[in-house]
Design an enzyme around this catalytic site. Structure first.
Site, PDB file in Angstrom:
ATOM      1  N   PRO A  17       0.849  -1.197   0.000  1.00 53.05           N
ATOM      2  CA  PRO A  17       0.000   0.000   0.000  1.00 53.05           C
ATOM      3  C   PRO A  17       0.886   1.248   0.000  1.00 53.05           C
ATOM      4  O   PRO A  17       1.766   1.378   0.851  1.00 53.05           O
ATOM      5  CB  PRO A  17      -0.782  -0.127   1.317  1.00 53.05           C
ATOM      6  N   ALA A  19       0.509   5.506  -0.398  1.00 49.55           N
ATOM      7  CA  ALA A  19      -0.346   6.689  -0.568  1.00 49.55           C
ATOM      8  C   ALA A  19       0.049   7.427  -1.844  1.00 49.55           C
ATOM      9  O   ALA A  19       1.233   7.662  -2.093  1.00 49.55           O
ATOM     10  CB  ALA A  19      -0.203   7.610   0.639  1.00 49.55           C
ATOM     11  N   CYS A 101       3.255   3.210   9.012  1.00 47.97           N
ATOM     12  CA  CYS A 101       3.418   4.492   8.336  1.00 47.97           C
ATOM     13  C   CYS A 101       4.306   5.432   9.158  1.00 47.97           C
ATOM     14  O   CYS A 101       4.045   5.660  10.342  1.00 47.97           O
ATOM     15  CB  CYS A 101       2.062   5.153   8.088  1.00 47.97           C
ATOM     16  N   HIS A 170       8.237  -4.660   7.485  1.00 53.68           N
ATOM     17  CA  HIS A 170       9.152  -3.810   6.715  1.00 53.68           C
ATOM     18  C   HIS A 170      10.429  -3.693   7.544  1.00 53.68           C
ATOM     19  O   HIS A 170      10.385  -3.254   8.694  1.00 53.68           O
ATOM     20  CB  HIS A 170       8.514  -2.439   6.484  1.00 53.68           C
ATOM     21  N   ASN A 201       9.086  -7.190   3.472  1.00 56.35           N
ATOM     22  CA  ASN A 201       8.967  -5.941   2.720  1.00 56.35           C
ATOM     23  C   ASN A 201      10.229  -5.101   2.924  1.00 56.35           C
ATOM     24  O   ASN A 201      10.724  -4.980   4.031  1.00 56.35           O
ATOM     25  CB  ASN A 201       7.718  -5.194   3.226  1.00 56.35           C
TER      26      ASN A 201
END
Length: 319
Positions: A17, A19, A101, A170, A201
């Site tokens: 995902p 943004a 995030c 991640h 990731n």
């Protein structure tokens, strides 16, 4: 093949995902190129809760792209679980909770990667969201908040115990954002400690790095983020390499031009020409990085306002 809860994926390659990147048009292109699962841009649970109009476009899903993972971010267990319930009828297959995030306005709200500093809250959010819906819930985390707080293994075990169906790791801290090198060893550590699927990731930019990530960590799935910007072919290239050991040639200038035009047409179709073409400016810069005359093309592309002028510009520079 990878199974997340009751959802079977055709392969273990997953679009991260992002943004402003993984919108509907781009996801459709990645699906065409063989992505096994598509993750949407993250959506604020609070924004849906308070009926923010902008969230509707972010949640648009096309039947051709399924299976899709819809990602929510927020820090209130009640709002997260209520929104999960409210949107469950939409055609996504998996609900993902963002705990990775790094953006300041998200972190300063105690959302995104800030949640990794509060294991108790992580447990509440995941537990309540899993209970609220029948669809599988996954969680995306980082290595830790900073180098002094590397707790991905601890958080992953909490997430598993709270009923999540898979976890994405991640290999960078929040402090690193996207700089430096991703630490794949933390992905391996998480994989060794939990029994649910672990998706790795960070720093997958070509078929060789995808294979290396899998070999070094034992991860069940490979999530690809920035490496796919302007390069949806990456999915087909990695699939070929992992399944048949074949290294596919890079796309030609003509193929790049055709992909940009196809992408632009999808942008216009779903967002209208005004917004769609303006959003294509950054995508065109990514697609053409490294092409001859790309610096001049990038400066010119910022002036285009419609599909015809984009096509003319590509005809002029991509020859």
């Amino acid at each position: 093949m990878l199974k997340i809860g009751n959802v079977e994926l055709k392969n273990n390659l997953i679009l991260a995902p992002m943004a402003g990147v993984t919108d509907l048009p781009f996801r459709l292109l990645c699906k065409q190129q063989g992505a096994g699962l598509l993750c949407m841009e993250m959506v604020s649970a609070k924004a849906i809760y308070y009926n923010n109009k902008n969230t509707e476009a972010l949640m648009e899903i096309h039947e051709e792209e399924c299976p899709v993972s819809l990602q929510l971010f927020g820090s209130d267990p009640y709002i997260m679980s209520e929104i999960a319930k409210r949107i469950e009828e939409r055609p996504f297959s998996i609900l993902d909770i963002n705990m990775g995030c790094p953006v300041p306005k998200v972190v300063n709200n105690q959302e995104g990667s800030a949640l990794m500093k509060d294991p108790k809250l992580v447990k509440e959010i995941v537990t309540q969201t899993v209970k609220a819906i029948k669809k599988p819930v996954t969680v995306k985390i980082r290595k830790g908040f900073d180098e002094n707080n590397i707790n991905a293994v601890e958080i992953a075990k909490i997430i598993e115990d709270s009923g999540a169906a898979a976890i994405v790791v991640h290999g960078r801290t929040r402090e690193q954002y996207y700089s430096g090198k991703a630490d794949w060893d933390i992905i391996r550590q998480v994989k060794e400690k939990v029994s649910i699927p672990v998706i790795g990731n960070g720093d997958v930019v070509d078929p060789q790095s995808a294979l290396k990530l899998k070999q070094e960590t034992g991860c069940d799935g490979i999530m690809i983020g920035r490496g796919v910007r302007g390069n949806p072919w990456l999915f087909s290239q990695i699939n070929e390499y992992l399944q048949r050991g074949v290294l596919v040639e890079q796309p030609t200038i003509q193929q790049i031009k055709e992909m940009i035009i196809e992408h632009a047409k999808l942008q216009v179709k779903y967002k209208g020409e005004y917004i769609g073409i303006r959003e294509m400016r950054k995508h065109t810069a990514w697609y053409t990085a490294g092409c001859p005359h790309s610096a001049r093309l990038r400066s010119k592309v910022n002036e285009i306002e419609n599909l015809d002028s984009l096509v003319s510009l590509l005809d002029e520079y991509l020859v």
